[in-house]
Design an enzyme around this catalytic site. Structure first.
Site, PDB file in Angstrom:
ATOM      1  N   HIS A 128      30.253  34.537  48.121  1.00  0.00           N
ATOM      2  CA  HIS A 128      30.084  35.542  47.077  1.00  0.00           C
ATOM      3  C   HIS A 128      28.723  36.244  47.176  1.00  0.00           C
ATOM      4  O   HIS A 128      28.637  37.465  47.098  1.00  0.00           O
ATOM      5  CB  HIS A 128      30.244  34.828  45.724  1.00  0.00           C
ATOM      6  CG  HIS A 128      30.309  35.707  44.531  1.00  0.00           C
ATOM      7  ND1 HIS A 128      29.205  35.991  43.765  1.00  0.00           N
ATOM      8  CD2 HIS A 128      31.343  36.356  43.945  1.00  0.00           C
ATOM      9  CE1 HIS A 128      29.563  36.769  42.750  1.00  0.00           C
ATOM     10  NE2 HIS A 128      30.865  37.008  42.836  1.00  0.00           N
ATOM     11  N   SER A 142      31.881  41.577  39.618  1.00  0.00           N
ATOM     12  CA  SER A 142      30.884  41.075  40.581  1.00  0.00           C
ATOM     13  C   SER A 142      30.553  42.117  41.632  1.00  0.00           C
ATOM     14  O   SER A 142      29.464  42.081  42.208  1.00  0.00           O
ATOM     15  CB  SER A 142      31.429  39.855  41.327  1.00  0.00           C
ATOM     16  OG  SER A 142      31.144  38.678  40.656  1.00  0.00           O
ATOM     17  N   ASP A 176      22.811  34.136  42.890  1.00  0.00           N
ATOM     18  CA  ASP A 176      24.220  34.016  43.252  1.00  0.00           C
ATOM     19  C   ASP A 176      24.456  32.706  44.003  1.00  0.00           C
ATOM     20  O   ASP A 176      23.765  31.714  43.754  1.00  0.00           O
ATOM     21  CB  ASP A 176      24.609  35.256  44.096  1.00  0.00           C
ATOM     22  CG  ASP A 176      26.058  35.658  43.885  1.00  0.00           C
ATOM     23  OD1 ASP A 176      26.938  34.915  44.339  1.00  0.00           O
ATOM     24  OD2 ASP A 176      26.300  36.706  43.259  1.00  0.00           O
TER      25      ASP A 176
END
Ligand SMILES: [Ca+2]
Ligand SMILES: [Ca+2]
Ligand SMILES: [Ca+2]
Length: 689
Positions: A422, A623, A371
């Site tokens: 994220h 996600s 990520d």
């Protein structure tokens, strides 16, 4: 898995495009608004014994490509990145790749995807399709249909029906490409399964004790088009199983003179068969267990022989001729924001508290989160083990260099969009610590290995390949080997546009080769299906084989409005999304806890550009749905460290929570097998040999 394999054949029918890999958030990321049609290079594997570098320093087989190429990084497992002199169009990159692949020294080639494009080609023209379709007559109905209860001792809690039939009397010159089986529980016909053979054992979504109707139709194929034939007359079957777990109506504790009560079971809860009775057992540390038998009509049982002043925990077992099923115990964590984590416990959440009565995860299980990196956070600092940074593009990396050992997320501020953090959010969903603060992860005792592959300008598939290899413990040149390879890998990333996983005509590519190596090493890879409300086969790398590709559901249990979905392929299979999990949907928050707006709350950072202070925030997207499944997979590995990808998938798909009756996921069958159910999956994993 098989769903994804079908998906690739669907995807290969479209032209190859070069794209960006970006976090799969629901909101349109500014990166994804880039509509360029450029490719930066290729990813090439040479045959055994062939050196990647030719005598003149250029990549081997450069001549075959017809253009000037630069040898780039060794990505591990024999794959190398090969760059163009400049970015070129996706179409041109495809033809170069195809020429390069024809060189006898080359084993396989894939495009190094970088920027977004949207080219469609190679499809049957609309006119030719319509003509061929009109010429194809639907097959007559299949014959001699039978449906019988197919309960088996090996899975006593599962409803199953075996259906068999004979081929249609006439195919009108076409050939059978498969059969479509539909079921009806009284609420209308829906897709149940597809089959290449003339029989099928169906389990998915069946509930013991409900009488189902089934009907079957042949799908025929001719001249590149498929048509559904006439359905058979319906046949009925009543599946049976061991009872469902009894549910206590209050506390499940007992003292002298006080026994807990459970809810009476109706015929469906009793597995479709008469109950034989209940058996309750009271246990307490240091005391002899006390057992109490009760008749089928009872809702409590008076224990005799309890020791005074001792609190006992009670479990109760319901029995019928198919077997005995125990009540589910629950663990309620103390984390302050647990009340806002509806995705763990709501009706269409994942039943996490039941799973935790068996395991909250093992510290020996490593989950690689490929990520944007990681930030310091009190709910994560004890959970994280060393990873790596594979963002090669120094214009995107944010840390001033390419690959390096520091996997800290420096922020991906882009335009006026704040940094997403994220990777920090995804990591928290999987394994935030269960303490008294913040949130708890789905598998709060496993370890997170953050691996960077996404920068401010998204990522490259070549960096993703290297990251996958490294996560699995495969040597990547110039990088110290991973001392603690992962058992589970989470890929919360995707593309927009239609992005096939591999080159037309190629059996595999760099991404699928890497995924195959991970699978062979016993690793399970979970991916996000993407957030553009389009067929999931368009989104790379979730469209590569094999991953468990995850769609997102809203609080209601129906498909999140942004989530990519499955579509029917030419063999009559729904392909694209393998399974769904809560990913949140702020457009449809339902009765989600106040303040969450239907989103998935997890660990976050409040920095605008560079890291600021740790905090918590709700997000929505596939996600967020993928790491929910990843957390459940990590719980399974905690119980069965040697389990394989295929077995993990068997457990997950057999234990899903069915989609809400009448929801679009249920009626269209386009959200995969169901909603992941941690409690049921852990129970099934525990029962494995
Ligand atoms: Ca770096
Ligand atoms: Ca770094
Ligand atoms: Ca916590």
């Amino acid at each position: 898995m098989k769903f994804s394999r079908g998906l690739i054949s669907a995807a290969v029918a479209f032209g190859l495009i070069a794209v960006n890999v970006a976090p799969a958030y629901a909101a349109l990321d500014p990166i994804l608004a880039d509509n360029s049609t450029q490719a930066v290079g290729l990813i090439v594997k040479y045959k055994d014994g062939v050196a990647a570098k030719a005598k003149d320093g250029s990549p081997t087989a450069e001549n075959a490509s017809g253009t000037d190429l630069q040898l780039g990084r060794d990505l591990g497992a024999g794959w190398h990145s090969v760059g163009f002199d400049a970015e070129i169009s996706a179409g041109k990159a495809t033809s170069i790749a195809v020429r390069m692949a024809s060189d006898p020294r080359v084993e396989s080639v894939e495009i190094d995807r970088h920027l977004i494009a949207a080219s469609h080609g190679l499809k049957l023209s609309a006119k030719a399709y319509a003509t061929a379709l009109a010429a194809l007559k639907p097959a007559t109905a299949v014959r001699a249909v039978k449906a019988v209860d197919a309960w088996s001792k090996t899975s006593p809690n599962n409803a199953a029906v075996k259906i068999s039939w004979a081929a249609p009397a006439s195919l009108f010159g076409a050939s059978v490409s498969g059969y479509r089986v539909e079921s009806n529980d009284g609420s209308g016909w829906k897709f149940q399964t597809s089959s290449l053979a003339t029989s099928a054992v169906v389990k998915q979504g069946l509930v013991a004790g409900i009488t189902y109707s089934f009907r079957i139709a042949a799908i025929t194929k001719q001249a590149g088009v498929s048509k559904l034939g006439a359905f058979s007359a319906p046949v009925k079957a009543l599946p049976t199983s061991a009872p469902q777990p009894p549910v206590f109506t209050g506390s499940n504790t007992a003292f002298v003179g006080i026994s807990p009560s459970w809810a009476p079971q109706n015929r469906v809860q009793a597995g479709g068969l008469p109950l034989l009775g209940y058996q309750a057992t009271a246990v307490a540390s240091g005391q002899t267990p006390v057992v109490c038998n009760a008749p089928p009509t009872a809702t409590t049982c008076q224990f005799t022989g309890l020791v005074p002043n001792v609190t006992y925990t009670v479990s109760v077992v319901a029995k019928n001729v198919r077997g005995a099923t125990a009540s589910l115990n629950q663990v309620t964590p103390l984390d302050a924001l647990f009340k806002d984590q509806w995705y763990l416990t709501a009706k269409y959440g994942i039943n996490a508290t039941n799973a935790w009565s068996t395991t909250m995860g093992s510290k020996n299980v490593v989950v690689a989160v490929i990520d944007s990196g990681i930030t310091a956070h009190p709910d994560l600092d004890n959970q994280v083990i060393p990873g790596y940074d594979f963002v090669s593009d120094i214009n995107s990396s944010g840390d001033g260099d390419g690959w390096d050992a520091n996997n800290a997320d420096p922020g991906d501020y882009y335009g006026n969009e704040p940094s997403s953090w994220h990777g920090t959010h995804v990591a928290g969903i999987i394994a935030a610590q269960s303490n008294s603060i913040g949130v708890t992860g789905v598998a709060p005792n496993v370890k997170i290995q953050p691996i960077r592959a996404l920068g401010s300008d998204g990522g490259n598939s070549s960096d993703l390949i290297a990251a996958l290899h490294w996560a699995a413990g495969i040597h990547v040149a110039g990088v110290p080997d991973n001392k603690t390879p992962a058992q589970v890998v989470n890929l919360s990333m995707g593309t927009d546009g239609n992005t096939p996983c591999r080159l037309p005509g190629q059996a595999t590519g760099a991404t699928e080769d890497a995924l195959a190596e991970l699978k062979a090493a016993g690793i399970t890879v979970v991916s996000a299906a993407g957030n553009f409300n389009v067929p999931a086969y368009e989104s790379y790398p979730g469209n590569c084989f094999p991953t468990i590709n995850v769609g997102a559901t809203a609080y209601s249990g129906d498909r999140a409005s942004y989530s990519n979905y499955s579509v029917l392929d030419s063999t009559g299979q729904m392909v694209g999304v393998d399974i769904s999990a809560p990913g949140g949907d702020s457009k449809f928050p339902g009765d989600s806890p106040a303040g969450t707006n239907g989103k998935i709350i997890s660990t976050m950072n409040d920095g605008l550009k560079a890291p600021g202070s740790p905090t918590y925030k709700g997000e929505e997207g596939t996600s967020m749905a993928a790491p929910v499944v990843t957390g459940v997979v990590a719980l399974i590995y905690s119980l069965k460290p040697k389990i394989t990808f295929d077995k993990v998938w068997d457990v997950l798909k057999a234990t899903v929570t069915p989609f809400p009756p009448g929801s679009s996921c249920e009626t269209k069958s386009n959200c995969g097998a169901g909603i992941v159910n941690a409690g049921a999956a852990v129970a099934a994993a525990l029962a494995l040999p």
